[in-house]
Scaffold this active site. Structure first.
Site, PDB file in Angstrom:
ATOM      1  N   ARG A 113       0.827  -1.217   0.000  1.00 34.69           N
ATOM      2  CA  ARG A 113       0.000   0.000   0.000  1.00 34.69           C
ATOM      3  C   ARG A 113       0.858   1.264   0.000  1.00 34.69           C
ATOM      4  O   ARG A 113       0.460   2.304  -0.492  1.00 34.69           O
ATOM      5  CB  ARG A 113      -0.938   0.027   1.206  1.00 34.69           C
TER       6      ARG A 113
ATOM      7  N   ALA B  75       5.385   8.862  25.032  1.00 35.53           N
ATOM      8  CA  ALA B  75       4.172   8.899  24.220  1.00 35.53           C
ATOM      9  C   ALA B  75       4.495   9.168  22.751  1.00 35.53           C
ATOM     10  O   ALA B  75       3.997   8.478  21.857  1.00 35.53           O
ATOM     11  CB  ALA B  75       3.238   9.975  24.756  1.00 35.53           C
TER      12      ALA B  75
ATOM     13  N   ASP C 168      16.403   6.107  25.287  1.00 37.61           N
ATOM     14  CA  ASP C 168      15.475   6.485  26.362  1.00 37.61           C
ATOM     15  C   ASP C 168      16.095   6.165  27.708  1.00 37.61           C
ATOM     16  O   ASP C 168      16.828   5.203  27.850  1.00 37.61           O
ATOM     17  CB  ASP C 168      14.133   5.767  26.224  1.00 37.61           C
TER      18      ASP C 168
ATOM     19  N   ASP D 166      10.504  15.397  26.452  1.00 40.07           N
ATOM     20  CA  ASP D 166       9.430  16.138  27.096  1.00 40.07           C
ATOM     21  C   ASP D 166       9.956  17.381  27.807  1.00 40.07           C
ATOM     22  O   ASP D 166       9.326  17.893  28.699  1.00 40.07           O
ATOM     23  CB  ASP D 166       8.684  15.236  28.092  1.00 40.07           C
TER      24      ASP D 166
ATOM     25  N   GLU E 298      15.311  21.509  27.875  1.00 38.23           N
ATOM     26  CA  GLU E 298      16.766  21.359  27.996  1.00 38.23           C
ATOM     27  C   GLU E 298      17.289  20.343  26.986  1.00 38.23           C
ATOM     28  O   GLU E 298      18.269  20.595  26.275  1.00 38.23           O
ATOM     29  CB  GLU E 298      17.143  20.922  29.418  1.00 38.23           C
TER      30      GLU E 298
ATOM     31  N   CYS F 118      15.843  27.290  13.219  1.00 30.37           N
ATOM     32  CA  CYS F 118      16.093  26.178  14.138  1.00 30.37           C
ATOM     33  C   CYS F 118      15.270  26.393  15.403  1.00 30.37           C
ATOM     34  O   CYS F 118      14.565  27.389  15.551  1.00 30.37           O
ATOM     35  CB  CYS F 118      17.589  26.027  14.415  1.00 30.37           C
TER      36      CYS F 118
ATOM     37  N   CYS G 201      16.125  29.594  17.104  1.00 31.12           N
ATOM     38  CA  CYS G 201      15.601  30.789  16.417  1.00 31.12           C
ATOM     39  C   CYS G 201      14.201  31.087  16.936  1.00 31.12           C
ATOM     40  O   CYS G 201      13.837  32.228  17.185  1.00 31.12           O
ATOM     41  CB  CYS G 201      15.460  30.559  14.914  1.00 31.12           C
TER      42      CYS G 201
ATOM     43  N   CYS H  63       2.485  18.025  31.246  1.00 31.46           N
ATOM     44  CA  CYS H  63       1.578  16.876  31.285  1.00 31.46           C
ATOM     45  C   CYS H  63       1.274  16.499  32.728  1.00 31.46           C
ATOM     46  O   CYS H  63       0.320  15.798  33.016  1.00 31.46           O
ATOM     47  CB  CYS H  63       2.116  15.709  30.470  1.00 31.46           C
TER      48      CYS H  63
HETATM   49 ZN   LIG Z   1      18.614  29.178  14.758  1.00 30.13          ZN
END
Ligand SMILES: [Zn+2]
Length: 338
Positions: free
Chosen positions: A11, A38, A59, A129, A132, A170, A173, A186
């Site tokens: 497909r 998530a 992770d 999440d 930083e 970026c 920016c 959350c």
């Molecule tokens: Zn930038």
């Protein structure tokens, strides 16, 4: 591509934007997912089903019951075993598509390991999440010229923005500074699994389009699954004064400081100042007289109510039951030492 490949991806091969040539590019691609919660767990499943040939999953956390509402790859057995998410994801993906390579890294992305973990990625998907880690990811990707797809979600709302170094604005920016003041997280605003799924689906689609065509959907997408509102706003061009892509000052990559952080939605603090391997067997023997100790091959879990400490072999500890960094630090020195 063999017959099984034609069958499996039939497909997708019919889709004009991909076709057999595009499918070959997907098969040759290497995508790294940073954060397998998530967003990341949906991304991993979607990439695997689409036949992306090489996937790395980074992770730092383990699966809990409270994850299952929105973290598509995991099940109750993963939560009961407190499996690291990277490992649980790799196992589930092997059942979905055994013809691709999946590499699982149980690690927290930091300035010290960013190059090791991200090198070789053709594109990076944001499943984190926190701001930083995104600044760090942005610094690495802008410096290396690697595209990455930012995604975030809270409540019923989500946002997606492709960062194509040299071509688009970026992350720094658009967000020169982390947002100030209390932001909905959350933890405070909750989160719908459909919001994260939609954000992750847009991220993966952008990644596939970029791999196949060198283009990504233009602009910043914002979605709200509860109001049904979907918008696309123009993404500014790179800002010549931007710290990262303009002045090329990659301050987040240069920082060697590892600060404890409280984890979004987790009632937990991660401590990783002690960056040295820990002998989990030895630690288990020391802690057994003091509380309930459980071990799997990846981590040790020590329960001393109301806290639960999960210790990884790289020396990281997640202290559950507090968001107070001082409390977490004192538990760390009391039980792990250092
Ligand atoms: Zn930038």
């Amino acid at each position: 591509m063999d017959d099984a490949g034609f069958d499996r991806y039939s497909r997708q091969l019919l889709f004009a934007g991909i076709g057999p040539l595009g499918q070959q590019k997907l098969q040759d691609a290497h995508v790294t997912i940073v954060g397998c919660g998530a967003l990341g767990s949906f991304q991993a499943a979607a990439l695997a089903r689409a036949g992306i040939g090489n996937i790395r999953i980074v992770d730092r956390d383990y699966v809990e019951l409270g994850n299952l509402q929105r973290q598509w790859l995991f099940d109750e057995a993963d939560a009961a075993g407190a499996l690291p998410k990277a490992v649980a994801a790799r196992r589930q993906i092997a059942r979905i598509n055994s013809s691709i390579n999946v590499d699982a890294a149980i690690a927290d992305l930091t300035a010290a390991n960013a190059t090791e973990l991200l090198e070789g990625a053709q594109l990076v998907l944001d499943g984190t999440d926190n701001f930083e880690t995104r600044y760090l990811l942005n610094d690495y990707c802008v410096r290396a010229g690697t595209p990455w797809i930012y995604g975030g979600a809270v409540g019923s709302y989500g946002i997606v923005m492709p960062v194509l170094p040299g071509r688009t604005a970026c992350f720094a920016c658009v967000y020169p500074e982390p947002p100030s003041g209390a932001q909905p997280t959350c933890e405070t605003a909750g989160i719908l699994g459909t919001a994260t799924a939609l954000v992750a689906a847009l991220q993966v689609s952008a990644a596939m389009k970029w791999i196949v065509s060198g283009e990504a959907p233009a602009g910043i997408a914002t979605v709200d699954v509860w109001s049904g509102e979907i918008r696309r706003i123009a993404q500014p061009p790179p800002d010549p004064d931007c710290r990262a892509c303009g002045r090329r000052e990659f301050t987040w990559l240069e920082s060697r400081r590892r600060t404890p952080i409280s984890m979004c939605g987790r009632d937990a603090v991660q401590i990783h100042e002690l960056s040295r391997p820990i002998d989990l067997e030895d630690l288990a023997a020391r802690l057994r007289p003091l509380g309930d100790v459980r071990r799997n091959e990846f981590a040790l879990r020590f329960e001393t109510p109301p806290w639960v400490l999960t210790v990884f072999a790289d020396g990281r500890v997640i202290v559950k039951g507090t968001i107070d960094i001082g409390v977490a630090r004192s538990l760390y020195s009391r039980y792990i030492g250092g």
